[in-house]
Design an enzyme around this catalytic site. Sequence first.
Site, PDB file in Angstrom:
ATOM      1  N   ASN A  13       8.150   1.276  -0.823  1.00  0.00           N
ATOM      2  CA  ASN A  13       7.697  -0.014  -0.700  1.00  0.00           C
ATOM      3  C   ASN A  13       7.380  -0.226   0.523  1.00  0.00           C
ATOM      4  OD1 ASN A  13       7.108  -2.567  -1.288  1.00  0.00           O
ATOM      5  ND2 ASN A  13       9.179  -3.151  -1.682  1.00  0.00           N
ATOM      6  N   LYS A  15       6.090  -2.907   1.562  1.00  0.00           N
ATOM      7  CA  LYS A  15       6.093  -4.282   1.697  1.00  0.00           C
ATOM      8  C   LYS A  15       4.817  -4.939   2.730  1.00  0.00           C
ATOM      9  CE  LYS A  15      10.905  -3.874   1.766  1.00  0.00           C
ATOM     10  NZ  LYS A  15      12.314  -4.581   1.405  1.00  0.00           N
ATOM     11  N   HIS A 101       9.971  -7.160  -7.850  1.00  0.00           N
ATOM     12  CA  HIS A 101      10.734  -6.946  -6.652  1.00  0.00           C
ATOM     13  C   HIS A 101      11.638  -8.189  -6.257  1.00  0.00           C
ATOM     14  CE1 HIS A 101      12.189  -6.094  -2.557  1.00  0.00           C
ATOM     15  NE2 HIS A 101      11.922  -4.922  -2.904  1.00  0.00           N
ATOM     16  N   GLU A 103      12.251  -9.837  -3.694  1.00  0.00           N
ATOM     17  CA  GLU A 103      11.532 -10.656  -2.666  1.00  0.00           C
ATOM     18  C   GLU A 103      10.569 -11.271  -3.209  1.00  0.00           C
ATOM     19  OE1 GLU A 103      10.595  -7.328   0.100  1.00  0.00           O
ATOM     20  OE2 GLU A 103      12.527  -7.074   0.487  1.00  0.00           O
ATOM     21  N   GLU A 173      17.964  -2.497  -8.216  1.00  0.00           N
ATOM     22  CA  GLU A 173      18.081  -2.885  -6.655  1.00  0.00           C
ATOM     23  C   GLU A 173      19.228  -4.048  -6.291  1.00  0.00           C
ATOM     24  OE1 GLU A 173      14.671  -1.336  -4.232  1.00  0.00           O
ATOM     25  OE2 GLU A 173      13.818  -2.989  -4.908  1.00  0.00           O
ATOM     26  N   GLY A 179      17.211  -4.148   2.458  1.00  0.00           N
ATOM     27  CA  GLY A 179      16.808  -4.219   3.929  1.00  0.00           C
ATOM     28  C   GLY A 179      17.843  -4.796   4.764  1.00  0.00           C
ATOM     29  N   SER A 219      18.662  -0.004   1.010  1.00  0.00           N
ATOM     30  CA  SER A 219      18.776   0.737   2.164  1.00  0.00           C
ATOM     31  C   SER A 219      19.126   2.095   2.010  1.00  0.00           C
ATOM     32  CB  SER A 219      20.175  -0.028   2.732  1.00  0.00           C
ATOM     33  OG  SER A 219      19.933  -1.266   3.028  1.00  0.00           O
TER      34      SER A 219
HETATM   35  C1  PEP Z   1      12.973  -2.280  -1.214  1.00  0.00           C
HETATM   36  O1  PEP Z   1      12.126  -3.085  -0.556  1.00  0.00           O
HETATM   37  O2  PEP Z   1      12.631  -2.104  -2.499  1.00  0.00           O
HETATM   38  C2  PEP Z   1      14.137  -1.655  -0.511  1.00  0.00           C
HETATM   39  C3  PEP Z   1      15.014  -0.869  -1.234  1.00  0.00           C
HETATM   40  O3  PEP Z   1      14.193  -1.636   0.928  1.00  0.00           O
HETATM   41  P1  PEP Z   1      15.067  -1.031   1.903  1.00  0.00           P
HETATM   42  O4  PEP Z   1      15.236   0.328   1.432  1.00  0.00           O
HETATM   43  O5  PEP Z   1      14.585  -1.275   3.336  1.00  0.00           O
HETATM   44  O6  PEP Z   1      16.581  -1.790   1.495  1.00  0.00           O
END
Ligand code: PEP
Length: 257
Positions: A13, A15, A101, A103, A173, A179, A219
């Site tokens: 992803n 972003k 997601h 976000e 998630e 993040g 992460s």
């Molecule tokens: C994501 O944006 O779905 C995500 C898991 O980000 P990160 O790996 O940076 O935590």
Amino acid sequence: MNKKYRRAVIAGNWKMNKLPAEAAQLVEAIKAENAGADNSNVTVVCCVPYVDIDAAVKAAKGSFIHIGAENCHWEKSGAFTGEISADMLVACGVEYVIIGHSERRQYFGETDLTVNKRVKAALEAGLQVILCVGELLEQREQGITEEIISMQVKIDLADITEEQMKNIIIAYEPVWAIGTGKTATAEQADEVCEAIRKTLGALYTPALAEATTIQYGGSMNAKNCEELLAKEHVDGGLIGGASLKAPDFTAIIKAAR
Ligand code: PEP
């Protein structure tokens, strides 16, 4: 059925990162890092910003990399300034789309009801959906993680048929792990992915639950991916930060292989 019969999916992803020329470079770099590797038992997807789709699709053409988008609207067309429809994505060569997601939920008022509408529209257009669910830190601390996730799954998948479920991947998630550099332990990730499978078993059939790909995201990186991906119920990863670096993303693909 056990996990070796499920499709392993590693999805990046991106972003709001990368200009079109940089997107092409990153796709080329991922191809180069994987030169000679047999990626036939892992599906690799790069979900990119809308304006990067054209460059990414061209760069990925003929390779093992599939291109995805990061959202889509539920209507086919109309007065929805700033939005993009699922049909528009398909017309540009997109095969996958992330929906729900955290976000989008946190900053753009996305709810489970709008997530459900977007999922339906994406499936009708022929896209494969990566549906994100996850709990907030306070919810985990209150001990209600599984209830929250089960509710999200039920609402997000309302009216989705068993046949349509073949084109759904679920990404667990935990919001507190996205993040932040804080990863769920492999045990925590496995526990919730298993709970999602149980919810799917109750909503559909145990066989469908066993066949559905469930990813972990939050992460995930080159160091922790092996332990996470080795878990019985973790069939892949949705990766943010580490998907922007070809060697790190490749290490995760390799672990999934
Ligand atoms: C994501 O944006 O779905 C995500 C898991 O980000 P990160 O790996 O940076 O935590």
